[in-house]
Design an enzyme around this catalytic site. Structure first.
Site, PDB file in Angstrom:
ATOM      1  N   GLU A 111      25.533  26.636  47.891  1.00 31.53           N
ATOM      2  CA  GLU A 111      25.515  25.477  47.003  1.00 31.53           C
ATOM      3  C   GLU A 111      26.797  24.700  47.102  1.00 31.53           C
ATOM      4  OE1 GLU A 111      23.491  28.038  43.466  1.00 31.53           O
ATOM      5  OE2 GLU A 111      25.550  27.356  43.326  1.00 31.53           O
ATOM      6  N   CYS A 124      32.865  20.832  44.467  1.00 31.45           N
ATOM      7  CA  CYS A 124      33.103  22.260  44.274  1.00 31.45           C
ATOM      8  C   CYS A 124      32.496  22.968  45.482  1.00 31.45           C
ATOM      9  CB  CYS A 124      32.429  22.676  42.970  1.00 31.45           C
ATOM     10  SG  CYS A 124      32.631  24.396  42.577  1.00 31.45           S
ATOM     11  N   CYS A 131      29.439  37.128  47.507  1.00 32.21           N
ATOM     12  CA  CYS A 131      30.842  37.409  47.206  1.00 32.21           C
ATOM     13  C   CYS A 131      31.016  38.914  47.096  1.00 32.21           C
ATOM     14  CB  CYS A 131      31.219  36.735  45.882  1.00 32.21           C
ATOM     15  SG  CYS A 131      32.986  36.834  45.494  1.00 32.21           S
ATOM     16  N   CYS A 135      32.695  40.079  39.978  1.00 32.24           N
ATOM     17  CA  CYS A 135      33.122  39.841  38.593  1.00 32.24           C
ATOM     18  C   CYS A 135      31.892  39.971  37.696  1.00 32.24           C
ATOM     19  CB  CYS A 135      33.781  38.469  38.454  1.00 32.24           C
ATOM     20  SG  CYS A 135      35.268  38.342  39.483  1.00 32.24           S
ATOM     21  N   CYS A 138      29.611  36.818  36.699  1.00 25.10           N
ATOM     22  CA  CYS A 138      29.418  35.756  37.699  1.00 25.10           C
ATOM     23  C   CYS A 138      28.149  35.980  38.513  1.00 25.10           C
ATOM     24  CB  CYS A 138      30.634  35.697  38.624  1.00 25.10           C
ATOM     25  SG  CYS A 138      30.511  34.440  39.903  1.00 25.10           S
ATOM     26  N   GLY A 181      31.897  32.622  46.349  1.00 22.00           N
ATOM     27  CA  GLY A 181      32.842  33.237  47.281  1.00 22.00           C
ATOM     28  C   GLY A 181      34.259  33.247  46.777  1.00 22.00           C
ATOM     29  N   GLU A 182      35.080  34.046  47.460  1.00 22.92           N
ATOM     30  CA  GLU A 182      36.495  34.169  47.122  1.00 22.92           C
ATOM     31  C   GLU A 182      37.290  33.583  48.304  1.00 22.92           C
ATOM     32  OE1 GLU A 182      38.758  34.930  44.751  1.00 22.92           O
ATOM     33  OE2 GLU A 182      40.207  34.675  46.359  1.00 22.92           O
ATOM     34  N   SER A 213      40.972  28.327  44.181  1.00 19.72           N
ATOM     35  CA  SER A 213      40.759  29.202  43.027  1.00 19.72           C
ATOM     36  C   SER A 213      40.584  30.638  43.514  1.00 19.72           C
ATOM     37  CB  SER A 213      39.511  28.742  42.272  1.00 19.72           C
ATOM     38  OG  SER A 213      39.311  29.503  41.114  1.00 19.72           O
ATOM     39  N   SER A 236      41.947  33.007  38.372  1.00 14.89           N
ATOM     40  CA  SER A 236      40.936  33.367  37.374  1.00 14.89           C
ATOM     41  C   SER A 236      41.387  34.621  36.645  1.00 14.89           C
ATOM     42  CB  SER A 236      39.596  33.602  38.078  1.00 14.89           C
ATOM     43  OG  SER A 236      39.178  32.403  38.694  1.00 14.89           O
ATOM     44  N   LEU A 237      41.880  34.445  35.434  1.00 11.05           N
ATOM     45  CA  LEU A 237      42.506  35.557  34.708  1.00 11.05           C
ATOM     46  C   LEU A 237      41.486  36.284  33.831  1.00 11.05           C
ATOM     47  CD1 LEU A 237      45.407  36.413  34.974  1.00 11.05           C
ATOM     48  CD2 LEU A 237      45.940  35.090  32.921  1.00 11.05           C
ATOM     49  N   HIS A 238      40.921  35.570  32.880  1.00  9.90           N
ATOM     50  CA  HIS A 238      39.797  36.026  32.050  1.00  9.90           C
ATOM     51  C   HIS A 238      40.105  37.147  31.066  1.00  9.90           C
ATOM     52  CE1 HIS A 238      37.743  33.438  34.737  1.00  9.90           C
ATOM     53  NE2 HIS A 238      37.406  34.314  35.655  1.00  9.90           N
ATOM     54  N   ASN A 312      29.038  30.027  31.034  1.00  7.98           N
ATOM     55  CA  ASN A 312      27.817  29.342  31.428  1.00  7.98           C
ATOM     56  C   ASN A 312      26.735  30.393  31.581  1.00  7.98           C
ATOM     57  OD1 ASN A 312      26.968  26.731  32.263  1.00  7.98           O
ATOM     58  ND2 ASN A 312      28.761  26.638  33.611  1.00  7.98           N
ATOM     59  N   CYS A 355      28.480  29.155  39.300  1.00 11.17           N
ATOM     60  CA  CYS A 355      28.357  29.673  40.661  1.00 11.17           C
ATOM     61  C   CYS A 355      27.067  30.426  40.954  1.00 11.17           C
ATOM     62  CB  CYS A 355      29.476  30.657  40.954  1.00 11.17           C
ATOM     63  SG  CYS A 355      30.985  30.308  40.122  1.00 11.17           S
TER      64      CYS A 355
END
Ligand code: SAH
Length: 371
Positions: A111, A124, A131, A135, A138, A181-182, A213, A236-238, A312, A355
């Site tokens: 995407e 984006c 991935c 996470c 995600c 993806g990372e 990111s 990306s801490l979270h 989301n 994502c």
């Protein structure tokens, strides 16, 4: 709501012929020069061909009219332009977001999302199919990891967004590597892509307008800091502590906060750039005022900005989005503690802009795109 650009593909993604010729879009400018020199041509052909591929968005060698017919024929024999396929396009009702599902040469799909802001238009980009990072909240890793994207496949996402492949396009001014993806787990191709997108014969996008990111791969952050390119880094801490972060972002077990935060500080020192931290707000998990205070304490002394992203909803994930009040309280606590932060303005919720979601729905629904 879907506009099917290639209706024949709605039965599945199979059936693409495997391409053995190298794609010129996968080559850095130096590799492209080397390629022409190896063909007995002048190195400057590289700039000419880049300009055709990216500035003009041509889809065949025959359109490259400042090359001789015989060179165009030889190119067509030796190389490909890896023409992407637009499998689906969805536009959000508010008109601010468009999501494309882009078919790749091996039958996979990724995407790419276009977001229209007042300051410009951002894309984006996805950097991998699937991935490895898994996470918890995600969608990207739900189907596991499939493969890395090449630099050209990332460039193609911009070409698709700019409208060369059906439908109306956008002029892209900003890039965020926040699709599936990372990026730092696909370091070489990602960096090649960033340099191509920045090149004047690529898309000419300033490094400061490109955001990488990452979920926090420390060696990648240090390597990026040494590239000498002033891209923006977003981490990306979270979670404010290792206990919670271990659960939400499993790679934290490899690179815990006591290593990640100093790597962020080194990045700021070496590049002079401010860092952005992403913090997805998950109801009842990481959204309490206490979490905000502990997060502020963690970030003390760093030149940082926090982006709060209310979760989301993802099909197949039980996590919940916090109430607007909870988001507001979290933000004001962070501000009281002196942390600069914003709540991410969300565009395109109705088109599953989080994502991995369009790709999953496509995979689940072989009749194609119904909701
Ligand atoms: N792998 C990179 C980039 C991809 S994800 C990274 O981890 O940063 C881009 C951002 O979206 C990350 O902060 C990610 O944690 C967040 N994200 C993923 N799924 C989400 C969801 N369902 N709702 C809100 N944010 C999400």
């Amino acid at each position: 709501m879907f506009e099917l650009v290639h209706p024949g593909w709605s039965k599945g993604l199979e059936g693409r012929t495997l391409e053995s010729r190298p794609s010129l879009k996968d080559m850095s400018i130096d590799e492209l020069r080397g390629f022409f020199i190896s063909m007995g041509e002048e190195g400057y052909r590289a700039e000419q061909v880049m300009s055709w591929m990216y500035r003009h968005g041509v889809r065949s060698f025959s359109e490259m009219t400042n090359l001789s017919k015989s060179l165009r024929d030889r190119l067509a024999q030796k190389a490909s332009l890896d023409d992407p396929q637009v499998l689906a396009r969805r536009d959000s009702r508010d008109g601010y977001a468009t999501k494309y599902l882009v078919g790749l040469r091996d039958g996979n799909a990724v995407e790419t999302v276009v977001l229209r802001y007042s300051y410009g238009t951002s894309i984006c980009i996805s950097t991998q199919v699937g991935c490895r990072m898994a996470c918890r909240f995600c969608a990207s890793a739900l189907g596991g990891f499939v493969r890395n994207l090449t630099a050209g496949e990332m460039m193609n996402q911009i070409l698709v967004a700019q409208g060369g492949f059906g439908g109306e396009g956008d002029r892209i001014t900003h890039i965020v590597l926040m699709g599936s993806g990372e990026p730092l787990d696909n370091y070489v191709e990602t960096l090649k892509f960033i340099r191509l997108a920045h090149h004047p014969q690529g898309f000419g996008i300033g490094y400061r307008r490109i955001t990488v990111s990452t979920c926090g791969l420390v060696p990648g952050i240090d390597r990026l800091a040494g590239e000498g390119i002033p891209v923006t880094l977003s981490v990306s801490l979270h979670a404010p502590d290792d206990g919670l972060r271990d659960r939400l972002v499993p790679v934290n077990r490899v690179y815990p906060l006591r290593e990640l935060i100093p790597a962020c500080a080194r990045f700021v020192d070496r590049t002079g750039r401010r860092i952005t931290f992403e913090y997805v707000l998950l109801a009842g998990i990481n959204d309490a005022p206490r979490d905000a205070r502990r997060l502020a304490a963690r970030l003390e002394g760093l030149v940082a900005h926090v982006n709060l992203i209310p979760f989301n909803p993802v099909r197949g994930k039980a996590n919940k989005r916090p109430s607007a009040e909870a988001v507001d309280v979290f933000r004001s606590v962070l501000e009281e503690e002196g942390v600069s932060c914003t709540v991410r303005r969300e565009l395109g919720l109705d088109i599953d802009a989080a994502c991995g979601q369009l790709r999953r729905r496509y995979g689940e629904d072989t009749q194609g795109f119904g909701e």
